[in-house]
Design an enzyme around this catalytic site. Structure first.
Site, PDB file in Angstrom:
ATOM      1  N   LYS A  77       0.855  -1.184   0.000  1.00  0.00           N
ATOM      2  CA  LYS A  77       0.000   0.000   0.000  1.00  0.00           C
ATOM      3  C   LYS A  77       0.891   1.233   0.000  1.00  0.00           C
ATOM      4  O   LYS A  77       1.688   1.441   0.916  1.00  0.00           O
ATOM      5  CB  LYS A  77      -0.919   0.009   1.226  1.00  0.00           C
ATOM      6  CG  LYS A  77      -1.855   1.208   1.275  1.00  0.00           C
ATOM      7  CD  LYS A  77      -2.755   1.142   2.494  1.00  0.00           C
ATOM      8  CE  LYS A  77      -3.675   2.350   2.569  1.00  0.00           C
ATOM      9  NZ  LYS A  77      -4.558   2.293   3.767  1.00  0.00           N
ATOM     10  N   LYS A  97      -2.235  -1.437  -3.674  1.00  0.00           N
ATOM     11  CA  LYS A  97      -3.074  -0.241  -3.603  1.00  0.00           C
ATOM     12  C   LYS A  97      -2.188   0.991  -3.694  1.00  0.00           C
ATOM     13  O   LYS A  97      -1.187   1.062  -2.967  1.00  0.00           O
ATOM     14  CB  LYS A  97      -3.851  -0.243  -2.278  1.00  0.00           C
ATOM     15  CG  LYS A  97      -4.796   0.940  -2.096  1.00  0.00           C
ATOM     16  CD  LYS A  97      -5.508   0.879  -0.757  1.00  0.00           C
ATOM     17  CE  LYS A  97      -6.437   2.081  -0.595  1.00  0.00           C
ATOM     18  NZ  LYS A  97      -7.102   2.089   0.721  1.00  0.00           N
ATOM     19  N   TYR A 102     -15.247   0.886  -6.958  1.00  0.00           N
ATOM     20  CA  TYR A 102     -16.528   1.549  -6.756  1.00  0.00           C
ATOM     21  C   TYR A 102     -17.412   1.409  -7.993  1.00  0.00           C
ATOM     22  O   TYR A 102     -18.616   1.679  -7.931  1.00  0.00           O
ATOM     23  CB  TYR A 102     -16.295   3.029  -6.427  1.00  0.00           C
ATOM     24  CG  TYR A 102     -15.411   3.195  -5.215  1.00  0.00           C
ATOM     25  CD1 TYR A 102     -15.918   3.046  -3.931  1.00  0.00           C
ATOM     26  CD2 TYR A 102     -14.038   3.446  -5.352  1.00  0.00           C
ATOM     27  CE1 TYR A 102     -15.094   3.160  -2.821  1.00  0.00           C
ATOM     28  CE2 TYR A 102     -13.221   3.564  -4.244  1.00  0.00           C
ATOM     29  CZ  TYR A 102     -13.749   3.410  -2.985  1.00  0.00           C
ATOM     30  OH  TYR A 102     -12.932   3.500  -1.877  1.00  0.00           O
TER      31      TYR A 102
END
Length: 332
Positions: free
Chosen positions: A202, A256, A321
């Site tokens: 990340k 990410k 999303y």
């Protein structure tokens, strides 16, 4: 692998591009609803759907609406939902105790989803930032984000989520040693079947801004997260962190952000061959949505193309999303 190809005109690569049927036969990477994890923001209240201004089409949902979203996901063939809480600022403290409250937003939402759509896998986020008055993923002591004390809190948080019925624990905090500590605690507590999808690589990215708006962490954050999230210039380090998390008991790994780090996805998949996921983060989503709203891009086409890129890079799936919108298109 070195491809063997005859000289022109014996080889005409355009032959297999001539029709839609031929293109489908030779397509190397495919996207399906099975590849999607839907991140959902949960807030207090009843029958509430509160739009997130920086993420067009995304809203904070009350728990009853989250349960409805889970039923929608199930009907669309989306296999998993990931929960992120928008915590009342009054509940944010230095000790982050709301993080392991059995009746906090996330844990109540887990139970509601398991009642409404028991076939859906529920993934949770393990990090202290939604509960931390300082906005950080770990405890802040005299200006320093401390590691070991934070890991102890993260373990308590993960256990509370497992007790509530979570299927997948997602440590996104980037503290050292948290995977081993969480795995050991889950085993000791009888949660041997709860999977860990570690945010192993990340990055300290500027693409997270809209997400921090969505969970109410933007105003609370003091300083930056550079001392625990990864430097965007590093890729070998990402492989070391993936290897460490796997050795400590992670079942799956995450990269990410997503699109700016497709090279990391490919390197991780090639090096370890384990279930590999990426998070198409809020900034990536917002950019595509904004460009589509201005008529600069075909929104549906770039959405599906961006998701297919993760598959081509070796990912088994992606948190996005776009999940419900993409699923409706994929289902025809």
């Amino acid at each position: 692998m070195k491809p063997t190809i005859a000289p022109f005109p014996a080889a005409r690569p355009r032959r297999t591009r001539r029709t839609a049927a031929l293109r489908a036969l030779v397509r190397e990477s495919r996207l399906s609803t099975d590849d999607l994890i839907w991140p959902v923001f949960v807030r207090d209240g009843e029958d509430v759907e509160q739009p997130v201004p920086s993420m067009p089409g995304v809203s904070r949902l009350s728990i009853d609406r989250v349960a409805k979203a889970a039923r929608e996901a199930e009907s669309l063939g989306i296999p998993a939902i990931c929960l992120f809480p928008y915590t009342d600022p009054a509940l944010k403290t230095e000790d982050c105790a709301e993080a392991w409250n059995p009746d906090n937003l996330t844990n109540r939402a887990i139970r509601a989803i398991k009642t409404a759509a028991p076939g859906i896998a529920v993934m949770t986020d393990v990090a202290l930032d939604p509960y931390n008055i300082n906005g950080h993923d770990g405890y802040v002591v005299e200006g320093e984000i401390v590691n070991d004390e934070s890991v102890t809190a993260l373990v308590r948080m993960a256990l509370a989520q497992a007790d509530a019925g979570a299927d997948i624990i997602g440590p996104s905090d980037m503290m050292d040693g948290r995977i081993g500590a969480i795995r050991s605690a889950l085993e000791s507590a009888g949660h041997k079947d709860v999977a860990i999808l570690s945010y192993a690589a990340k990055y300290a990215s500027a693409f997270y801004g809209p997400f921090r708006d969505a969970v109410g962490a933007s105003g609370a954050l003091k300083g930056d997260k550079n001392t625990y999230q990864m430097d965007p210039g590093n890729s070998d380090e990402a492989l070391r962190l993936v290897e460490r998390d796997l050795a400590e008991g992670a079942d799956m790994i995450m990269v990410k952000p997503g699109m700016p780090y497709l090279d990391i996805c490919r390197r991780a998949r090639d090096a370890f061959g384990v279930p590999t996921f990426a998070y198409q983060v809020s900034g990536e989503y917002a950019m595509l949505k904004a460009a589509a709203a201005n008529g600069w891009l075909d929104g549906e086409k770039v959405m599906l193309e961006s998701l297919l890129a993760f598959k081509r890079a070796g990912c088994d799936g992606v948190l996005t999303y776009f999940a419900p919108e993409a699923a409706r298109l994929l289902n025809g």
